[in-house]
Design a protein around this motif. Structure first.
Motif, PDB file in Angstrom:
ATOM      1  N   PRO A   1       0.830  -1.211   0.000  1.00 33.92           N
ATOM      2  CA  PRO A   1       0.000   0.000   0.000  1.00 33.92           C
ATOM      3  C   PRO A   1       0.863   1.259   0.000  1.00 33.92           C
ATOM      4  O   PRO A   1       1.967   1.269   0.554  1.00 33.92           O
ATOM      5  N   SER A   2       0.351   2.300  -0.604  1.00 33.64           N
ATOM      6  CA  SER A   2       1.126   3.534  -0.750  1.00 33.64           C
ATOM      7  C   SER A   2       1.477   4.164   0.588  1.00 33.64           C
ATOM      8  O   SER A   2       2.473   4.882   0.689  1.00 33.64           O
ATOM      9  N   GLU A   3       0.690   3.895   1.628  1.00 33.07           N
ATOM     10  CA  GLU A   3       0.956   4.521   2.921  1.00 33.07           C
ATOM     11  C   GLU A   3       2.060   3.822   3.719  1.00 33.07           C
ATOM     12  O   GLU A   3       2.438   4.291   4.798  1.00 33.07           O
ATOM     13  N   VAL A   4       2.571   2.723   3.204  1.00 27.66           N
ATOM     14  CA  VAL A   4       3.645   2.000   3.881  1.00 27.66           C
ATOM     15  C   VAL A   4       4.960   2.255   3.151  1.00 27.66           C
ATOM     16  O   VAL A   4       5.121   1.851   2.002  1.00 27.66           O
ATOM     17  N   PRO A   5       5.920   2.921   3.775  1.00 26.85           N
ATOM     18  CA  PRO A   5       7.206   3.165   3.111  1.00 26.85           C
ATOM     19  C   PRO A   5       7.922   1.844   2.805  1.00 26.85           C
ATOM     20  O   PRO A   5       8.027   0.969   3.671  1.00 26.85           O
ATOM     21  N   PHE A   6       8.379   1.703   1.559  1.00 24.95           N
ATOM     22  CA  PHE A   6       9.093   0.498   1.146  1.00 24.95           C
ATOM     23  C   PHE A   6      10.566   0.852   0.973  1.00 24.95           C
ATOM     24  O   PHE A   6      10.928   1.677   0.140  1.00 24.95           O
ATOM     25  N   LEU A   7      11.412   0.242   1.788  1.00 21.07           N
ATOM     26  CA  LEU A   7      12.840   0.567   1.795  1.00 21.07           C
ATOM     27  C   LEU A   7      13.656  -0.286   0.833  1.00 21.07           C
ATOM     28  O   LEU A   7      14.866  -0.103   0.733  1.00 21.07           O
ATOM     29  N   GLY A   8      13.001  -1.220   0.157  1.00 24.53           N
ATOM     30  CA  GLY A   8      13.709  -1.973  -0.856  1.00 24.53           C
ATOM     31  C   GLY A   8      13.710  -3.464  -0.636  1.00 24.53           C
ATOM     32  O   GLY A   8      13.246  -3.980   0.387  1.00 24.53           O
ATOM     33  N   ALA A   9      14.220  -4.159  -1.655  1.00 19.01           N
ATOM     34  CA  ALA A   9      14.298  -5.620  -1.637  1.00 19.01           C
ATOM     35  C   ALA A   9      15.756  -6.050  -1.646  1.00 19.01           C
ATOM     36  O   ALA A   9      16.566  -5.529  -2.417  1.00 19.01           O
ATOM     37  N   LEU A  10      16.091  -6.987  -0.786  1.00 12.91           N
ATOM     38  CA  LEU A  10      17.457  -7.499  -0.688  1.00 12.91           C
ATOM     39  C   LEU A  10      17.487  -8.950  -1.160  1.00 12.91           C
ATOM     40  O   LEU A  10      16.631  -9.754  -0.773  1.00 12.91           O
ATOM     41  N   PRO A  11      18.465  -9.315  -1.987  1.00 15.59           N
ATOM     42  CA  PRO A  11      18.569 -10.706  -2.437  1.00 15.59           C
ATOM     43  C   PRO A  11      19.117 -11.594  -1.330  1.00 15.59           C
ATOM     44  O   PRO A  11      19.528 -11.123  -0.271  1.00 15.59           O
ATOM     45  N   ARG A  12      19.123 -12.868  -1.594  1.00 12.63           N
ATOM     46  CA  ARG A  12      19.778 -13.793  -0.666  1.00 12.63           C
ATOM     47  C   ARG A  12      21.274 -13.492  -0.658  1.00 12.63           C
ATOM     48  O   ARG A  12      21.905 -13.441  -1.704  1.00 12.63           O
TER      49      ARG A  12
END
Length: 439
Positions: free
Chosen positions: A166-177
């Protein structure tokens, strides 16, 4: 009027244990340390192993923060002092964000720390967003910095996760294994930092994966308030510790030790010296401190060092205090059997036998009540012990006030599975190292 100090700060948590919090905290600490920033890292709750890794990553000592064991006033003082010297403060949580009483969320909210929550995204797509939204809304007073997707399998996987947030939740990114940066573990947690030969390379590899992500940016500044007089440390000079020589076991077998415990003893006038039950043949002091660790991993060497075992016996026979915690207590038994069934004959100063178990045998925050005050700490062990001795007292479980770990006093020896945080009751801690005739 109290003053404020400002410093960028971030509280790193997760949905549960085993999500990769320590790897991420170490990666962040190393990333900013390599950028020339002074980084101070703290660890929520009682822990000895994670702080070893975090100290190597940050280049600075890592201390515990816990509203119950350390206490809110002391936590506030530690953060305020760190803000004066650091360019970044990182606090790693324990278990899940809302787990425990008090929880990591309680501490983050109390001190205004923005919380970044790590979520293991394996086997998950858009449902990640629902979990993230629940975390964001569960406690409105908590300052949420955002969520991080960990162990993401591919770019497409990262896109699926991003689509569901949701747009109201800040997304700090995706980290690989981060297989090349994974931290090895064993029955009590992570492998000790000194035992990981390529730890520096692992830390650097983890740090490099953060380049270009939102996590590489400094978090918002947090205002840390100066502790009031009521929260000043209660340590007072204790004349009877002046000049007291305390020998502290410190090697690969005995390393579960709060640096704050040693600082406290020094502040009370004691003179400390370190010795190794693995390598040394003699220990001479007015009192001995055997902290916890991994005696079961060094059973053959410890059992073979008969000179050290005899030296400990001489110390106790002379009526001098010996205080032992967890692994230190196991070392004092007649025998200890490891998880593979191998046994070793040890000090025999505490009648009984210890045995490693395949599963956790004790866990939880506990205190020990004494006439000089209540020492707080915790229990965490995979062993059991049998002894004919009657406990002199028992620990008190923090969660329900029930009976906790037994505490044994046998001659001048005091031993328990409890790991105690000495600053929680300085006078009581000092008494552990004072001979009966001097009290």
């Amino acid at each position: 009027m109290s003053t404020l100090r400002y410093c960028p700060a971030l509280f790193l948590s997760a949905t549960s244990s085993g999500q990769g919090k320590t790897t991420l905290a170490a990666a962040l600490a190393r990333y900013h340390n390599r950028a020339g920033r002074r980084v101070r890292v703290f660890k929520i709750g009682p822990d000895f192993l994670d702080p070893m890794i975090l100290a190597r990553a940050s280049g600075a000592e890592v201390e515990p923060l816990d509203l119950w064991m350390v206490g809110e006033p002391a936590c506030r003082r530690l953060l305020y002092e760190a803000a004066a010297e650091a360019d970044l403060i990182l606090v790693e949580g324990a278990m899940g964000l809302f787990d425990g009483t008090p929880s990591g969320a309680d501490l983050a909210e109390r001190f205004g720390l923005p919380a970044a929550v790590l979520i293991d995204a394996r086997g998950m797509g858009q449902t990640f967003g629902a979990l993230a939204l629940g975390l964001a809304q569960y406690r409105p007073g908590l300052r949420l910095a955002g969520v991080i997707a960990n162990r993401v399998g591919s770019e497409r996987h990262a896109e699926m996760i991003g689509e569901g947030i949701p747009s109201e939740v800040p997304f700090l990114g995706a980290l690989p294994r981060l297989d090349e940066a994974a931290l090895p573990s064993r029955h009590l947690g992570l492998v000790q930092a000194a035992e990981i030969a390529d730890l520096e390379q692992r830390l650097d590899a983890a740090a490099e994966r953060l380049a270009g992500t939102a996590l590489a940016e400094l978090p918002p500044r947090v205002a840390f308030r100066e502790p009031g007089l009521a929260s000043a440390p209660t340590i007072k000079p204790v004349p009877r510790l002046d000049g007291l020589q305390i020998a502290v076991a410190r090697d690969a077998a005995f390393s579960f030790l709060y640096a704050a415990n040693l600082r406290l003893l020094r502040s009370l006038g004691a003179k400390l010296s370190l010795f190794s039950p693995l390598r040394d043949s003699l220990v001479e002091a007015d009192a001995i401190y055997l902290p916890g660790g991994y005696p079961e991993l060094h059973l053959e060497t410890l059992a073979a060092n008969r000179a050290m075992l005899a030296s400990l016996g001489t110390h106790v026979d002379a009526g001098k205090p010996l205080y032992a915690e967890c692994g230190g207590m196991l070392y004092l038994l007649e025998t200890l059997t490891d998880k593979d069934g191998r046994s070793g004959q040890l000090a025999g100063l505490l009648p009984g036998h210890g045995r490693l178990q395949p599963r956790l045998a004790g866990l939880g925050m506990q205190s020990m009540a004494t006439s000089a005050g209540e020492l707080r700490g915790h229990s965490f062990h995979h062993s059991t012990m049998e002894t004919p001795l009657t406990p002199s007292t028992y620990g008190i479980r923090q969660r329900d006030g029930g009976r906790g770990e037994p505490v044994y006093r046998h001659g001048s020896l005091t031993a328990s599975y409890l790991h105690l945080y000495f600053p929680s009751a300085p006078e009581a801690a000092a008494a552990l190292f004072i001979a009966e005739q001097r009290r």
